[in-house]
Motif scaffolding. Sequence first.
Motif, PDB file in Angstrom:
ATOM      1  N   ARG A 138      -3.568   7.232   5.958  1.00 19.44           N
ATOM      2  CA  ARG A 138      -4.613   6.412   5.352  1.00 19.44           C
ATOM      3  C   ARG A 138      -4.512   4.964   5.851  1.00 19.44           C
ATOM      4  O   ARG A 138      -5.515   4.299   6.107  1.00 19.44           O
ATOM      5  CB  ARG A 138      -4.489   6.457   3.827  1.00 19.44           C
ATOM      6  CG  ARG A 138      -5.560   5.666   3.100  1.00 19.44           C
ATOM      7  CD  ARG A 138      -5.395   5.809   1.616  1.00 19.44           C
ATOM      8  NE  ARG A 138      -5.789   7.122   1.155  1.00 19.44           N
ATOM      9  CZ  ARG A 138      -7.038   7.460   0.843  1.00 19.44           C
ATOM     10  NH1 ARG A 138      -8.005   6.566   0.942  1.00 19.44           N
ATOM     11  NH2 ARG A 138      -7.317   8.666   0.429  1.00 19.44           N
TER      12      ARG A 138
ATOM     13  N   LEU B 116       0.833  -1.202   0.000  1.00 15.85           N
ATOM     14  CA  LEU B 116       0.000   0.000   0.000  1.00 15.85           C
ATOM     15  C   LEU B 116       0.870   1.256   0.000  1.00 15.85           C
ATOM     16  O   LEU B 116       0.558   2.245  -0.668  1.00 15.85           O
ATOM     17  CB  LEU B 116      -0.934  -0.001   1.218  1.00 15.85           C
ATOM     18  CG  LEU B 116      -2.018  -1.093   1.221  1.00 15.85           C
ATOM     19  CD1 LEU B 116      -2.821  -1.046   2.516  1.00 15.85           C
ATOM     20  CD2 LEU B 116      -2.957  -0.933   0.028  1.00 15.85           C
ATOM     21  N   LYS B 117       1.967   1.202   0.741  1.00 14.32           N
ATOM     22  CA  LYS B 117       2.871   2.356   0.732  1.00 14.32           C
ATOM     23  C   LYS B 117       3.490   2.544  -0.652  1.00 14.32           C
ATOM     24  O   LYS B 117       3.657   3.667  -1.122  1.00 14.32           O
ATOM     25  CB  LYS B 117       3.956   2.180   1.784  1.00 14.32           C
ATOM     26  CG  LYS B 117       3.429   2.386   3.190  1.00 14.32           C
ATOM     27  CD  LYS B 117       4.535   2.702   4.165  1.00 14.32           C
ATOM     28  CE  LYS B 117       3.942   3.321   5.423  1.00 14.32           C
ATOM     29  NZ  LYS B 117       4.975   3.762   6.355  1.00 14.32           N
TER      30      LYS B 117
ATOM     31  N   TRP C 236      -0.023   5.110  -0.702  1.00 19.64           N
ATOM     32  CA  TRP C 236      -0.899   5.362   0.455  1.00 19.64           C
ATOM     33  C   TRP C 236      -0.087   6.082   1.532  1.00 19.64           C
ATOM     34  O   TRP C 236       0.935   5.560   1.991  1.00 19.64           O
ATOM     35  CB  TRP C 236      -1.423   4.048   1.026  1.00 19.64           C
ATOM     36  CG  TRP C 236      -2.604   3.486   0.289  1.00 19.64           C
ATOM     37  CD1 TRP C 236      -2.743   3.380  -1.054  1.00 19.64           C
ATOM     38  CD2 TRP C 236      -3.789   2.929   0.871  1.00 19.64           C
ATOM     39  NE1 TRP C 236      -3.937   2.796  -1.359  1.00 19.64           N
ATOM     40  CE2 TRP C 236      -4.603   2.511  -0.198  1.00 19.64           C
ATOM     41  CE3 TRP C 236      -4.226   2.748   2.173  1.00 19.64           C
ATOM     42  CZ2 TRP C 236      -5.841   1.925   0.012  1.00 19.64           C
ATOM     43  CZ3 TRP C 236      -5.458   2.164   2.379  1.00 19.64           C
ATOM     44  CH2 TRP C 236      -6.267   1.759   1.312  1.00 19.64           C
ATOM     45  N   PRO C 237      -0.538   7.245   1.964  1.00 20.33           N
ATOM     46  CA  PRO C 237       0.160   7.902   3.073  1.00 20.33           C
ATOM     47  C   PRO C 237      -0.087   7.157   4.382  1.00 20.33           C
ATOM     48  O   PRO C 237      -1.060   6.400   4.503  1.00 20.33           O
ATOM     49  CB  PRO C 237      -0.455   9.296   3.110  1.00 20.33           C
ATOM     50  CG  PRO C 237      -1.717   9.224   2.351  1.00 20.33           C
ATOM     51  CD  PRO C 237      -1.659   8.028   1.443  1.00 20.33           C
TER      52      PRO C 237
END
Lengths: 233, 243
Positions: free
Chosen positions: B131, B122-123, B127-128
């Motif tokens: 989130r 996700l990173k 994605w921050p």
Amino acid sequence: MYKLTGVTRTYRKGGKTVDALAGVDVVIGDREWLAIQGPTGHGKTTLLQLLGGLDRPTSGTILFDGKNLGEMTEAEITRVRATSIGFIFQTFNLIPTLPAAVNVELALAPLRLDAAERRAQVARALDAVGLTDRAGHLPAELSGGQQQRVGIARALVKDPAVLLADEPTGNLDETTRDEIIDLLAQLVRDRGLTLVMVTHDSTVAARAERIGQMRDGRLLFDGAPVTGGDRQP
Amino acid sequence: MSRLRQDRTLRLTYLRHELRHRWWQALATGAGLAVGVALVITVSAAASGTRAAQNRVLDSLDHAASSNAAAGTVDDAVATASGLAAHLGIWVAAAALIASVAVATLLTLASVARRVREFGTLKALGWPARRITAQVLTETAAIGVAGTLAGVALGYAGAAILAAIGPTLTVNVTGFADAVPGPGGPPKTPGHGPVAVHFSAPISPGIVALAVGLGLLGALLAGALGAWRAARLDPATALSRVG
């Protein structure tokens, strides 16, 4: 697209300093397809992670579209990953509990899109990789080749400038490998993407415009490091 | 559609699939919290019931004893026993809840550890950290709410069972004279006859509110720790993890 100058990356491992990258200089042009080969543990994946802003260099500069990735704040570098860089992984890295369409949609989550537009982009991306009829399937219900197609759709759905692929065919049989590479080649050509691909497979590497060899943390072209940022044809 | 609403829609879609396909992990975490909340309610109800029964006995004895000194002695003894029971109940309930929150926290952290590559991916997708934090907190909150509500239901069921199987004490006040002689002479015993004291396990709304609050707080704590760990994962390290 990229200009790397004197890039090093060192780690502390077991009390010793390991030079994963020992001074990499290279320019990667817009719309170029660069393959990187080399023995395991010589810095290929580290280089890819630095290009993707997943890691930062110990020294040297990595210019991406003229901006130094190493000097960006975490928020800025996260934004670059969200908008401009698509990753493709050897082990696909799909979320096992989510259907293919939702896996692809996750890449759009950080962007300012309304739900309808997001779904339309997901549908287009899945169509581009020939998986429209598998949108509701979980990764475990898909073959390895199909899972990698979902991975490619996820990387492409945000319309990035760069694709970074780490052994994208490493877990696939030869037939599927060729299908995936044909698909990638077509998508890269049609969309004008820059592709940097780490691969052990010489057949796959041969499809690239340029092949670099990682040796002891240095990137060599035709047996010599590239200096001064000259692109090798 | 607002940005917030879009975020929530995708987050809830993610949550729904996570809970559907990792239901056994959610069940284990929720069950841990449910047991803690249920024990708080049941043990508190049992302590209240014990206190009420003791008060009934005390009332009977007060009526039976004509000697003020004897009544005072019994009063003190029963009040001390009642206080001990109440305190013991509170400590047992608190220990149960702390244990269940600890279990929920460990299970949440174990879940995060199992999903390291997922969060690393996700990173990589951009994605921050906030989130990812929100996603983990949403999942834990959903499990926490469900576990806490289940705990309340279990607590009521436990109290009902205790009340059903609890003994009925018979206080024979005619025997009081033998047990507690008055000072300086034979005790005076009016002779009221046997008094039946039924054990009950009343549930205080305050205790339910406290158990719910602590259960949700525990879930939030577990989620916050899990989210914190997930958010601060180094993506390069997370992606290099096998499994």
